[in-house]
Design a protein around this motif. Structure first.
Motif, PDB file in Angstrom:
ATOM      1  N   TRP A  40       0.838  -1.193   0.000  1.00 17.21           N
ATOM      2  CA  TRP A  40       0.000   0.000   0.000  1.00 17.21           C
ATOM      3  C   TRP A  40       0.871   1.241   0.000  1.00 17.21           C
ATOM      4  CZ3 TRP A  40       0.666   3.319   4.078  1.00 17.21           C
ATOM      5  CH2 TRP A  40       1.063   2.800   5.300  1.00 17.21           C
ATOM      6  N   ASP A  73      -4.076   2.347   9.764  1.00 18.11           N
ATOM      7  CA  ASP A  73      -3.902   0.932  10.030  1.00 18.11           C
ATOM      8  C   ASP A  73      -2.616   0.515   9.323  1.00 18.11           C
ATOM      9  OD1 ASP A  73      -4.010  -1.964   9.283  1.00 18.11           O
ATOM     10  OD2 ASP A  73      -5.857  -1.874  10.451  1.00 18.11           O
ATOM     11  N   SER A  75      -1.382  -2.264   8.478  1.00 17.96           N
ATOM     12  CA  SER A  75      -1.482  -3.371   7.524  1.00 17.96           C
ATOM     13  C   SER A  75      -2.219  -3.003   6.251  1.00 17.96           C
ATOM     14  CB  SER A  75      -2.189  -4.566   8.160  1.00 17.96           C
ATOM     15  OG  SER A  75      -1.430  -5.064   9.220  1.00 17.96           O
ATOM     16  N   THR A  76      -3.216  -2.122   6.357  1.00 17.88           N
ATOM     17  CA  THR A  76      -4.085  -1.855   5.218  1.00 17.88           C
ATOM     18  C   THR A  76      -4.046  -0.409   4.723  1.00 17.88           C
ATOM     19  OG1 THR A  76      -5.974  -1.237   6.593  1.00 17.88           O
ATOM     20  CG2 THR A  76      -5.711  -3.591   6.076  1.00 17.88           C
ATOM     21  N   THR A  78      -5.740   1.926   5.952  1.00 19.38           N
ATOM     22  CA  THR A  78      -7.000   2.588   6.248  1.00 19.38           C
ATOM     23  C   THR A  78      -6.713   3.728   7.206  1.00 19.38           C
ATOM     24  OG1 THR A  78      -8.236   0.545   5.978  1.00 19.38           O
ATOM     25  CG2 THR A  78      -9.302   2.284   7.264  1.00 19.38           C
ATOM     26  N   ASP A 122     -10.313   6.606   1.335  1.00 17.02           N
ATOM     27  CA  ASP A 122      -9.688   5.530   0.544  1.00 17.02           C
ATOM     28  C   ASP A 122      -9.902   5.822  -0.932  1.00 17.02           C
ATOM     29  OD1 ASP A 122      -8.755   4.111   2.697  1.00 17.02           O
ATOM     30  OD2 ASP A 122     -10.635   3.010   2.933  1.00 17.02           O
TER      31      ASP A 122
END
Length: 123
Positions: A40, A73, A75-76, A78, A122
């Motif tokens: 990401w 976040d 990991s993502t 977000t 997003d």
């Protein structure tokens, strides 16, 4: 917490008090490092970017120019929101001369993150 942080946390510049800049995580090895790929990316606020992100309990706190910090976040990507965006009255003259934010410190997990003009949508 700072003397011996959990392996997945990155709580200060260069990671630990010894400033090694080395993660104790063992998922990346000499054997699989060539397989790493970008998972990401995220746009930051406009301005000079020299910040060191901090990670605590799965949340990445990233300093942006002009006293804005994004909480993501890890990991993502977000975006949970942003905090800051305005200098305290007592330090306004310093903030105006130094819009670049290079570092953060974690005191407590922020509550009630607010959106302050930093793009957190997003996409």
């Amino acid at each position: 917490m700072l003397a011996k942080p959990p392996p997945a946390d990155w709580l200060m510049w260069r990671g630990t008090f010894d400033s090694w800049g080395h993660s104790p995580l063992e998922q990346i090895t000499a054997r699989n490092v060539g397989q790493l790929r970008l998972v990401w990316s995220r746009a930051l606020a406009p301005g000079d970017q020299e910040g060191t992100p901090l990670v605590h309990d799965g949340v990445m706190f990233f300093p942006n120019p002009n006293a804005i910090t994004q909480a993501l976040d890890a990991s993502t990507a977000t975006c949970y929101g942003s905090i800051g965006g305005a200098c305290p009255r007592a330090s306004a003259s310093i903030c105006l001369r130094t819009p670049t934010n290079r570092n953060l410190a974690i005191y407590d997990r922020p509550r009630g993150l607010r959106h302050h003009g930093v793009r957190c949508e997003d996409g």
